[in-house]
Design a protein around this motif. Structure first.
Motif, PDB file in Angstrom:
ATOM      1  N   TYR A   1      47.470  45.982  42.623  1.00 50.80           N
ATOM      2  CA  TYR A   1      48.504  45.108  42.063  1.00 50.80           C
ATOM      3  C   TYR A   1      49.165  45.760  40.861  1.00 50.80           C
ATOM      4  O   TYR A   1      48.595  46.661  40.238  1.00 50.80           O
ATOM      5  CB  TYR A   1      47.899  43.765  41.651  1.00 50.80           C
ATOM      6  CG  TYR A   1      47.669  42.824  42.814  1.00 50.80           C
ATOM      7  CD1 TYR A   1      48.732  42.219  43.461  1.00 50.80           C
ATOM      8  CD2 TYR A   1      46.380  42.556  43.277  1.00 50.80           C
ATOM      9  CE1 TYR A   1      48.532  41.365  44.522  1.00 50.80           C
ATOM     10  CE2 TYR A   1      46.169  41.697  44.337  1.00 50.80           C
ATOM     11  CZ  TYR A   1      47.254  41.097  44.959  1.00 50.80           C
ATOM     12  OH  TYR A   1      47.061  40.246  46.005  1.00 50.80           O
TER      13      TYR A   1
ATOM     14  N   SER B   1      49.406  44.682  38.080  1.00 52.43           N
ATOM     15  CA  SER B   1      48.594  44.476  36.884  1.00 52.43           C
ATOM     16  C   SER B   1      47.542  45.566  36.714  1.00 52.43           C
ATOM     17  O   SER B   1      46.865  45.614  35.697  1.00 52.43           O
ATOM     18  CB  SER B   1      47.903  43.117  36.977  1.00 52.43           C
ATOM     19  OG  SER B   1      47.065  43.084  38.115  1.00 52.43           O
TER      20      SER B   1
ATOM     21  N   VAL C   1      44.990  45.950  38.883  1.00 53.57           N
ATOM     22  CA  VAL C   1      43.789  45.587  39.640  1.00 53.57           C
ATOM     23  C   VAL C   1      43.858  46.228  41.032  1.00 53.57           C
ATOM     24  O   VAL C   1      44.846  46.081  41.732  1.00 53.57           O
ATOM     25  CB  VAL C   1      43.692  44.056  39.797  1.00 53.57           C
ATOM     26  CG1 VAL C   1      42.541  43.679  40.718  1.00 53.57           C
ATOM     27  CG2 VAL C   1      43.536  43.405  38.450  1.00 53.57           C
TER      28      VAL C   1
ATOM     29  N   ALA D   1      42.613  45.744  44.418  1.00 53.51           N
ATOM     30  CA  ALA D   1      41.926  44.692  45.165  1.00 53.51           C
ATOM     31  C   ALA D   1      41.267  45.263  46.411  1.00 53.51           C
ATOM     32  O   ALA D   1      40.132  44.920  46.739  1.00 53.51           O
ATOM     33  CB  ALA D   1      42.905  43.580  45.532  1.00 53.51           C
TER      34      ALA D   1
ATOM     35  N   PRO E   1      32.336  38.084  48.307  1.00 56.25           N
ATOM     36  CA  PRO E   1      32.309  37.260  47.094  1.00 56.25           C
ATOM     37  C   PRO E   1      33.725  36.902  46.632  1.00 56.25           C
ATOM     38  O   PRO E   1      34.685  37.561  46.989  1.00 56.25           O
ATOM     39  CB  PRO E   1      31.610  38.157  46.078  1.00 56.25           C
ATOM     40  CG  PRO E   1      31.767  39.537  46.590  1.00 56.25           C
ATOM     41  CD  PRO E   1      31.819  39.432  48.067  1.00 56.25           C
ATOM     42  N   SER E   2      33.831  35.866  45.832  1.00 54.10           N
ATOM     43  CA  SER E   2      35.135  35.456  45.302  1.00 54.10           C
ATOM     44  C   SER E   2      35.779  36.603  44.537  1.00 54.10           C
ATOM     45  O   SER E   2      35.107  37.314  43.805  1.00 54.10           O
ATOM     46  CB  SER E   2      34.965  34.266  44.363  1.00 54.10           C
ATOM     47  OG  SER E   2      34.961  33.089  45.091  1.00 54.10           O
ATOM     48  N   GLY E   3      37.055  36.750  44.706  1.00 53.43           N
ATOM     49  CA  GLY E   3      37.788  37.759  43.969  1.00 53.43           C
ATOM     50  C   GLY E   3      37.685  39.154  44.553  1.00 53.43           C
ATOM     51  O   GLY E   3      38.135  40.120  43.944  1.00 53.43           O
ATOM     52  N   CYS E   4      37.085  39.302  45.752  1.00 50.62           N
ATOM     53  CA  CYS E   4      36.922  40.643  46.291  1.00 50.62           C
ATOM     54  C   CYS E   4      38.167  41.111  47.028  1.00 50.62           C
ATOM     55  O   CYS E   4      38.291  42.263  47.397  1.00 50.62           O
ATOM     56  CB  CYS E   4      35.702  40.731  47.203  1.00 50.62           C
ATOM     57  SG  CYS E   4      35.954  40.011  48.821  1.00 50.62           S
ATOM     58  N   GLY E   5      39.101  40.229  47.290  1.00 51.94           N
ATOM     59  CA  GLY E   5      40.352  40.657  47.913  1.00 51.94           C
ATOM     60  C   GLY E   5      40.545  40.124  49.319  1.00 51.94           C
ATOM     61  O   GLY E   5      41.367  40.639  50.073  1.00 51.94           O
ATOM     62  N   LYS E   6      39.828  39.082  49.687  1.00 50.06           N
ATOM     63  CA  LYS E   6      39.962  38.518  51.039  1.00 50.06           C
ATOM     64  C   LYS E   6      41.359  37.944  51.257  1.00 50.06           C
ATOM     65  O   LYS E   6      42.007  38.210  52.263  1.00 50.06           O
ATOM     66  CB  LYS E   6      38.911  37.426  51.259  1.00 50.06           C
ATOM     67  CG  LYS E   6      37.488  37.866  50.993  1.00 50.06           C
ATOM     68  CD  LYS E   6      36.492  36.766  51.261  1.00 50.06           C
ATOM     69  CE  LYS E   6      36.577  35.584  50.307  1.00 50.06           C
ATOM     70  NZ  LYS E   6      36.171  35.865  48.922  1.00 50.06           N
ATOM     71  N   THR E   7      41.800  37.154  50.281  1.00 50.47           N
ATOM     72  CA  THR E   7      43.139  36.568  50.400  1.00 50.47           C
ATOM     73  C   THR E   7      44.194  37.667  50.458  1.00 50.47           C
ATOM     74  O   THR E   7      45.148  37.596  51.233  1.00 50.47           O
ATOM     75  CB  THR E   7      43.412  35.640  49.200  1.00 50.47           C
ATOM     76  OG1 THR E   7      42.446  34.598  49.213  1.00 50.47           O
ATOM     77  CG2 THR E   7      44.787  35.037  49.271  1.00 50.47           C
ATOM     78  N   THR E   8      43.993  38.683  49.618  1.00 45.93           N
ATOM     79  CA  THR E   8      44.929  39.801  49.616  1.00 45.93           C
ATOM     80  C   THR E   8      45.033  40.421  50.999  1.00 45.93           C
ATOM     81  O   THR E   8      46.137  40.648  51.521  1.00 45.93           O
ATOM     82  CB  THR E   8      44.454  40.850  48.588  1.00 45.93           C
ATOM     83  OG1 THR E   8      44.305  40.209  47.325  1.00 45.93           O
ATOM     84  CG2 THR E   8      45.444  41.984  48.481  1.00 45.93           C
TER      85      THR E   8
ATOM     86  N   ARG F   1      34.984  44.087  44.462  1.00 53.36           N
ATOM     87  CA  ARG F   1      36.198  44.817  44.191  1.00 53.36           C
ATOM     88  C   ARG F   1      35.903  46.172  43.566  1.00 53.36           C
ATOM     89  O   ARG F   1      35.015  46.253  42.733  1.00 53.36           O
ATOM     90  CB  ARG F   1      37.059  43.976  43.247  1.00 53.36           C
ATOM     91  CG  ARG F   1      38.509  44.031  43.531  1.00 53.36           C
ATOM     92  CD  ARG F   1      39.152  43.086  42.620  1.00 53.36           C
ATOM     93  NE  ARG F   1      38.405  43.208  41.393  1.00 53.36           N
ATOM     94  CZ  ARG F   1      38.742  42.791  40.197  1.00 53.36           C
ATOM     95  NH1 ARG F   1      39.736  42.207  40.037  1.00 53.36           N
ATOM     96  NH2 ARG F   1      38.032  42.953  39.145  1.00 53.36           N
TER      97      ARG F   1
HETATM   98  N1  LIG Z   1      49.498  38.567  42.506  1.00 51.40           N
HETATM   99  C1  LIG Z   1      48.461  39.190  41.930  1.00 51.40           C
HETATM  100  N2  LIG Z   1      48.676  40.018  40.875  1.00 51.40           N
HETATM  101  C2  LIG Z   1      47.645  40.650  40.289  1.00 51.40           C
HETATM  102  N3  LIG Z   1      46.363  40.555  40.657  1.00 51.40           N
HETATM  103  C3  LIG Z   1      46.078  39.759  41.695  1.00 51.40           C
HETATM  104  C4  LIG Z   1      47.110  39.029  42.385  1.00 51.40           C
HETATM  105  N4  LIG Z   1      46.533  38.312  43.376  1.00 51.40           N
HETATM  106  C5  LIG Z   1      45.213  38.584  43.312  1.00 51.40           C
HETATM  107  N5  LIG Z   1      44.933  39.447  42.311  1.00 51.40           N
HETATM  108  C6  LIG Z   1      43.631  39.977  41.958  1.00 51.40           C
HETATM  109  O1  LIG Z   1      43.121  40.666  43.081  1.00 51.40           O
HETATM  110  C7  LIG Z   1      41.735  40.383  43.244  1.00 51.40           C
HETATM  111  C8  LIG Z   1      41.492  39.842  44.622  1.00 51.40           C
HETATM  112  O2  LIG Z   1      42.090  38.569  44.723  1.00 51.40           O
HETATM  113  P1  LIG Z   1      41.981  37.707  46.056  1.00 51.40           P
HETATM  114  O3  LIG Z   1      42.512  38.507  47.178  1.00 51.40           O
HETATM  115  O4  LIG Z   1      42.658  36.412  45.786  1.00 51.40           O
HETATM  116  O5  LIG Z   1      40.415  37.488  46.195  1.00 51.40           O
HETATM  117  P2  LIG Z   1      39.589  36.465  47.100  1.00 51.40           P
HETATM  118  O6  LIG Z   1      40.542  35.782  48.015  1.00 51.40           O
HETATM  119  O7  LIG Z   1      38.599  37.317  47.806  1.00 51.40           O
HETATM  120  O8  LIG Z   1      38.896  35.520  46.189  1.00 51.40           O
HETATM  121  C9  LIG Z   1      41.352  39.424  42.151  1.00 51.40           C
HETATM  122  O9  LIG Z   1      40.713  40.144  41.135  1.00 51.40           O
HETATM  123  C10 LIG Z   1      42.661  38.869  41.670  1.00 51.40           C
HETATM  124  O10 LIG Z   1      42.593  38.615  40.294  1.00 51.40           O
END
Ligand SMILES: Nc1ncnc2c1ncn2[C@@H]1O[C@H](COP(=O)(O)OP(=O)(O)O)[C@@H](O)[C@H]1O
Ligand SMILES: [Mg+2]
Lengths: 252, 289, 267
Positions: free
Chosen positions: C29, C31, C33, C35, C54-61, C224
């Motif tokens: 990202y 920022s 990070v 992911a 685990p939460s925050g590992c990048g699944k949604t990404t 992550r």
């Molecule tokens: N739009 C974004 N900009 C910057 N960092 C992001 C953004 N979306 C997610 N992240 C970061 O990327 C990492 C993975 O996020 P995410 O895919 O939402 O994880 P999960 O769905 O596994 O909980 C997290 O550390 C989150 O803070």
């Protein structure tokens, strides 16, 4: 590079420079006497802020603003706390606070003049009237916002009422109180200027009047921008403090 | 919603829109909720009455004391109010005061909202407009009102300009924020189902922003009242502003206060009607408060 | 929803060709990070594959990248052999926060995907009605989302994703905002539904039990910056009654085994 990413790289505040440039062009070629070029306004502003009359006006204004704000804080925060913790106080006063927060209080200034005299006291009262209500409402909202589970926790650990108030409620409400303070400063600044231009004998109000009567447009605009800048800096300064405590605003 | 409401309101709105994790079980049917609302406002009436009696009673006592000859008791002010109403003073005054207010607010309601929406949708407009609006919102723009006579003379146009000047920033900013705060996951959803950019704007962003735009207009009207009164006090002694200044100059303080009460009441009633309308139109779930 | 079985890849003409292929996908990202860090994955047709981590590992990404909502900083995704450049009609997403329009009724929300496609009102509402029935929301068509419980909101979200008739259904922690009992019910109903609707499902969760219960295949993601740390195939048949699965020895064993694997990341 797409326009989007280009704009991302340019600090957004810079667009004010574009506006200043547009102003400069209108001032130079627009043929409107009322709008002198920005550059000559800027030069004039530097001159003005060094004059005695400006410094005097600043002192008078700062005094009125300071006293009015201090009164607003001393009255507004305790009132907001009372309305936050004690239901009857809220029920009795809420209507009035909500009326005064959005009513055109400008209409009250003429009524203050025969009561308090055409002078500094009226300006102080104007600042107070403009600033106090938002402080009351935000303080009240802050107290409400402190979760009841935090209060329950403190009670279960044997906290006294005073302890709960000073160690839980007040710090818990601080983010909102600070926001209220920032908004109160915004309104207080408007109040001090409005009070002064209605009275037209004091501080910046007197200077505005003087410049306008004598058609000194450069001086007038210079003073306008100096006052705007002062207001902005003041509000931002409170904003900095506000943001320092914002970290726990979301997790209460 | 920066100016008037408690600051966290925006976040509270967002929270109300985002489905709360805690919601389990179906919400009670609206009918039951209506019952609750009714019951509550019944008790609220008594408190409101007490509240008015308390404050107006305090005014009456303070006026009779007397604190100052320039501070007549509430009853005298009310008598003056009735007299002036009967004499048609208010009809005359508001026929002059209200048109500039309505025109100004309408202009801002069209152009200001359009500008705010443009700023919310386009990075270019945002870049060029946002800093200016932020500065204008904190600035005491009222300082410019005396200048307006040089532009438009002592006329209704000056008053309209004063209304526009004071109400525009909040209307523009609220429209901008309404668009900008659109729930990101709704936009993702729209893209995911192959919505076009136009559909994104018309079916997601505008409906989402409408509540906030309306709230901005309400705040704009509040600022517009300040603007028109100020213009009448400062540059063009007509309408309700004149009624206030004139009665002050001849020391008829009861009439002066009656005029002040009338404008405060008019503003309050207008704004609270709008607030109710807003709750009904845009936030059926918040209708209780 | 009786004994209709989900098609086995063996009977499918496209056997062997994965419907979604993720190659070397990395996401960093703005920022800073990181992911995702080099993900290679195949999603077999007609199966339910779970991304577990685990939460925050990048699944949604990762899911958003497959959906075409965001572009990866490296690597590529192919669907049916074609590279993904944006959202497409063959992929539908169910959102963690439901993403329902608060100002629209359940009926309009469910029909919204078709509305965006320009399907005439009568037709799209007929289709929406069918799926509203299928997910068990009949009678709530004219309610607004704020009148529904979390579980019912997600049923609406699921129905909306089904209306557009896409082959691939992506679900991002769809049941995480729902209480435990409702969650079990929703899981069972999802399995029953999938016996009727023949879909490839990409399911994201952080719950081991949910993953093992639902999945044909489980992809374990590390913390992550995320990589694929293991792939498990519980081998539990999903064509029987859904309530039998939790008694299956393979279910219990797989849950234990995955927990043993994931434990090491928690230190
Ligand atoms: N739009 C974004 N900009 C910057 N960092 C992001 C953004 N979306 C997610 N992240 C970061 O990327 C990492 C993975 O996020 P995410 O895919 O939402 O994880 P999960 O769905 O596994 O909980 C997290 O550390 C989150 O803070
Ligand atoms: Mg997620």
């Amino acid at each position: 590079m797409t326009p989007r990413s280009l704009l991302d790289r340019v600090p957004s505040g810079l667009s004010l420079v574009v506006w200043a440039a547009v102003w400069e062009l209108i001032g130079r070629f627009g043929g409107v006497d009322l709008i002198p070029p920005m550059s000559s306004i800027a030069v004039k502003a530097v001159e003005i802020v060094q004059t005695d009359s400006f410094l005097e006006a600043l002192a008078v204004t700062a005094q009125a603003f300071g006293i009015g704000m201090a009164l607003a804080i001393v009255v507004g925060i305790p009132l907001g706390v009372a309305m936050g913790v004690w239901r009857p106080a809220e029920k009795l006063l809420n209507v009035w606070v909500n009326i005064f927060i959005s009513a055109p209080l400008t209409a009250l200034v003429p009524a203050l003049m025969p009561l308090l005299g055409i002078g500094q006291t009226t300006v102080i009262a104007t600042v107070f009237l403009f600033a106090v209500w938002v402080l009351v409402i935000d303080t009240q909202a802050g107290i409400r916002h402190v979760g009841s589970s935090l209060v329950d926790m403190a009670r279960l650990f044997g906290g006294t009422r005073t302890q709960i108030f000073f160690k839980v409620l007040l710090p818990g409400a601080l983010p909102e109180i600070l926001t209220g303070l920032r908004l109160a400063v915004v309104r207080g600044v408007k109040g001090v200027v409005i009070g002064q231009i209605i009275i037209a004998l004091l501080g910046f109000g007197e200077l505005f009047e003087l410049y306008l009567q004598n058609f000194l447009m450069e001086e007038f605009w210079a003073l306008v921008f100096v006052v705007f800048a002062l207001a902005f800096v003041l509000v931002e300064a409170v904003g900095v403090v506000e943001r320092r405590f914002d970290f726990y605003a979301g997790s209460r | 919603m920066t100016q008037i409401e408690p600051s966290r309101r925006t976040e509270a709105d967002a929270a109300a829109l985002a489905p709360a994790a805690a919601v389990a079980g179906t919400a009670p049917p609206i009918a039951t909720e209506d019952g609750v609302i009714g019951a509550r406002s019944d008790a609220g009436w008594i408190w409101q009455l007490a509240s008015f009696v308390l404050v107006l009673g305090a005014w009456e006592i303070a006026g009779r004391w007397p604190i100052s000859l320039a501070f007549p008791p509430f009853s005298r002010v009310m008598t003056a109010l009735v007299e002036m109403t009967a004499a048609g003073d208010f009809t005359h005054a508001y026929a002059i005061t209200l048109p500039p207010l309505v025109v100004g607010v309408t202009v801002v309601g069209v152009l200001g909202v359009a500008l705010g929406i443009a700023m919310g949708l386009s990075r270019g407009f945002e870049w060029i407009g946002m800093p200016l609006m932020v500065v204008l919102q904190t600035a005491p723009i009222a300082a410019l009102i005396p200048l307006l006579t040089y532009f438009y003379g002592v006329s209704a146009t000056s008053k309209t300009a004063a209304v526009i000047l004071l109400s525009a920033p909040i209307v523009v900013l609220n429209s901008y924020r309404g668009i900008r705060n659109t729930n990101a996951s709704l936009i993702d959803m729209c893209r995911c189902f192959l919505g076009t950019r136009l559909q994104q704007v018309t079916k997601i962003m505008l409906p989402h922003a409408s509540g906030m735009i309306f709230a901005g207009l309400r705040l704009g009207i509040s600022a517009g009242f300040i603007g028109v009164v100020l213009a009448e006090l400062l540059i063009s002694p007509t309408g309700i502003g004149d009624l206030i200044s004139y009665n002050r100059s001849i020391a008829r303080y009861d009439k002066m206060f009656a005029a002040i009460v009338s404008i405060l009441a008019l503003a309050t009633i207008t704004l609270s009607v709008l607030q109710r309308l807003e709750n009904r139109l845009f936030r059926p779930d918040h209708a209780v408060s | 929803m009786n004994a209709m079985t989900r098609p086995l890849p063996a009977k499918s003409p496209d056997e062997g060709t994965p419907i979604v292929r993720v190659e070397g996908v990395a996401m960093r990202y703005a920022s800073g990070v990181t992911a995702l860090d080099g993900i290679d994955l195949d999603f077999p047709r007609g199966k339910l594959t779970t991304l577990l981590g685990p939460s925050g590992c990048g699944k949604t990404t990762l899911l958003k990248i497959i959906a075409g909502l965001i572009r990866p900083t490296a690597g590529s995704v192919q669907v049916e052999g074609r590279p993904v450049t944006g959202p497409g009609p063959e992929r539908a997403l169910v959102f963690q926060d439901f993403a329902l329009l608060p100002w629209a009724t359940v009926l309009r929300n469910v029909a919204f995907g078709l509305e965006l496609r320009g399907t005439p009102k009568a037709e799209r509402e007929a289709i929406a009605e069918k799926y509203i029935r299928e997910v068990g929301l009949s009678g709530f068509e004219n309610q607004y989302p704020n009148q529904l419980s979390g579980g019912m909101r997600q049923r609406a979200g699921l129905a909306r994703a089904l209306t557009v008739n896409s082959d691939i259904l992506m679900m991002d922690e769809p049941f995480s905002a729902v209480d435990e009992q409702m969650r079990r019910k929703l899981q069972e109903d999802l399995l029953s539904l999938l016996q009727v609707e023949q879909k490839t499902v990409i399911f994201v969760t952080h719950s081991i039990e949910e993953a093992v219960y639902l999945s044909d295949r489980i992809v374990l993601l590390s913390r992550r910056p995320s990589r694929v740390s293991a792939i498990r195939d519980p081998g539990i048949p999903h064509d029987g009654p859904p309530d039998q699965i939790r008694r299956d020895q393979r279910y219990l064993d797989t849950v234990d085994e995955i927990w043993d694997t994931l434990k090491q990341y928690l230190q």
